[in-house]
Design a protein around this motif. Sequence first.
Motif, PDB file in Angstrom:
ATOM      1  N   VAL A 122       0.750  -1.115   0.401  1.00  0.00           N
ATOM      2  CA  VAL A 122       0.006  -0.409  -0.311  1.00  0.00           C
ATOM      3  C   VAL A 122       1.121   1.017   0.096  1.00  0.00           C
ATOM      4  CG1 VAL A 122      -2.037   1.410   1.664  1.00  0.00           C
ATOM      5  CG2 VAL A 122      -2.275  -1.468   0.814  1.00  0.00           C
ATOM      6  N   VAL A 123       1.554   1.610   1.175  1.00  0.00           N
ATOM      7  CA  VAL A 123       2.763   2.070   0.849  1.00  0.00           C
ATOM      8  C   VAL A 123       3.746   1.935  -0.280  1.00  0.00           C
ATOM      9  CG1 VAL A 123       4.494   3.038   2.120  1.00  0.00           C
ATOM     10  CG2 VAL A 123       3.178   2.538   3.235  1.00  0.00           C
ATOM     11  N   THR A 124       4.270   1.992  -1.283  1.00  0.00           N
ATOM     12  CA  THR A 124       4.348   1.664  -2.921  1.00  0.00           C
ATOM     13  C   THR A 124       3.858   1.841  -3.330  1.00  0.00           C
ATOM     14  OG1 THR A 124       5.807  -0.106  -2.083  1.00  0.00           O
ATOM     15  CG2 THR A 124       5.828   0.154  -3.940  1.00  0.00           C
ATOM     16  N   TRP A 125       2.701   1.478  -3.836  1.00  0.00           N
ATOM     17  CA  TRP A 125       1.727   2.221  -4.860  1.00  0.00           C
ATOM     18  C   TRP A 125       1.396   4.070  -4.039  1.00  0.00           C
ATOM     19  CZ3 TRP A 125       1.608   0.047  -9.696  1.00  0.00           C
ATOM     20  CH2 TRP A 125       2.118  -1.114  -9.269  1.00  0.00           C
ATOM     21  N   THR A 126       0.736   3.899  -3.020  1.00  0.00           N
ATOM     22  CA  THR A 126       1.108   5.492  -2.400  1.00  0.00           C
ATOM     23  C   THR A 126       1.410   6.314  -3.318  1.00  0.00           C
ATOM     24  OG1 THR A 126      -0.578   4.530  -0.816  1.00  0.00           O
ATOM     25  CG2 THR A 126       0.147   7.204  -0.685  1.00  0.00           C
ATOM     26  N   LEU A 127       3.217   6.174  -2.260  1.00  0.00           N
ATOM     27  CA  LEU A 127       4.588   6.831  -3.129  1.00  0.00           C
ATOM     28  C   LEU A 127       4.069   6.638  -4.786  1.00  0.00           C
ATOM     29  CD1 LEU A 127       6.715   5.115  -0.245  1.00  0.00           C
ATOM     30  CD2 LEU A 127       6.383   8.048  -0.506  1.00  0.00           C
ATOM     31  N   LEU A 128       4.196   5.840  -5.020  1.00  0.00           N
ATOM     32  CA  LEU A 128       4.278   5.743  -6.907  1.00  0.00           C
ATOM     33  C   LEU A 128       3.518   6.761  -7.401  1.00  0.00           C
ATOM     34  CD1 LEU A 128       4.676   2.772  -8.780  1.00  0.00           C
ATOM     35  CD2 LEU A 128       3.377   4.446  -9.511  1.00  0.00           C
ATOM     36  N   LEU A 129       1.773   6.874  -6.738  1.00  0.00           N
ATOM     37  CA  LEU A 129       1.410   8.139  -6.853  1.00  0.00           C
ATOM     38  C   LEU A 129       1.686   9.118  -7.474  1.00  0.00           C
ATOM     39  CD1 LEU A 129      -1.772   8.138  -8.639  1.00  0.00           C
ATOM     40  CD2 LEU A 129      -2.393   7.999  -6.551  1.00  0.00           C
ATOM     41  N   ILE A 130       1.904   9.664  -5.375  1.00  0.00           N
ATOM     42  CA  ILE A 130       2.348  10.968  -5.178  1.00  0.00           C
ATOM     43  C   ILE A 130       3.441  11.099  -6.255  1.00  0.00           C
ATOM     44  CG2 ILE A 130       2.961  11.886  -3.051  1.00  0.00           C
ATOM     45  CD1 ILE A 130       2.052  10.447  -1.616  1.00  0.00           C
ATOM     46  N   LYS A 131       4.648  10.743  -6.245  1.00  0.00           N
ATOM     47  CA  LYS A 131       5.713  11.098  -6.918  1.00  0.00           C
ATOM     48  C   LYS A 131       5.925  11.150  -8.262  1.00  0.00           C
ATOM     49  CE  LYS A 131       8.653  11.759  -5.007  1.00  0.00           C
ATOM     50  NZ  LYS A 131       9.648  12.909  -4.382  1.00  0.00           N
TER      51      LYS A 131
END
Length: 250
Positions: free
Chosen positions: A24-33
């Motif tokens: 979840v953290v990975t995909w959230t950061l991927l979207l934000i970045k």
Amino acid sequence: MFNASTSTSLIVDAVLWTLIAFSVVTWTLLLIKGVQNFRASRQNKRFRAAFWGAPSLLAAAELKSQEGPAARVALAGFHALRDSDNYDTHDLEHSGDRQDLLERSLRQQILRERRRLESGLAVLASIGSTSPFVGLFGTVWGIMNALKNIGTLGSASLEVVAGPIGEALVATGLGIAVAVPAVLAYNFFIRRLKLTSGDLDDFAADLISLSRKVSFKGKVLQPRTDTRASNESGVNTNSSVVNLKKEALA
């Protein structure tokens, strides 16, 4: 009754939920970045078009409603030039000649922009490097549970080992599934960071060249934080872009 088998199962479950949280953290950061890098690229392109379309460096300094990394770097440079040309101060912050002050201000702003773009990448790198080992930890506990069942029941039948071995394989697969997107995203954003940093360095070098024959004495510039609105200046980028580039080559 709480026993060793229950304890092992809870540990494996904890590993699986930890890996899900990592995902979840990975995909959230991927979207934000991804959104951050897309916006920065678009804003830099828009500002460079307006900057090189200005008839002079003084006119470029008066561009309003600019935002993005390149705009903030330019604004920091313009304020350094204004302070150097208008104030005769002797503190450490303003020590050095005009070019030293400009180069220092540009370098500091570029570092701030780099730190802004780097935020979150350490988390991606950590998840990408540790997720397979977290999954392997769950695998080890799952196999230990299977061996305990075999020892307790004295049988190695499918019914005895299928559950624990299945949990172990799920933990291994999930660890890899979490690590791969994190590593790919980290490598992609590091590449984007290097490209953006290179573009900002090139822009700073052009600004230094342009500033050598221009005085900002008596100029009042927009505040440093005025980067909220979009670029709607409507500057003609075809008729006057050559002027600034000639100044840079002079």
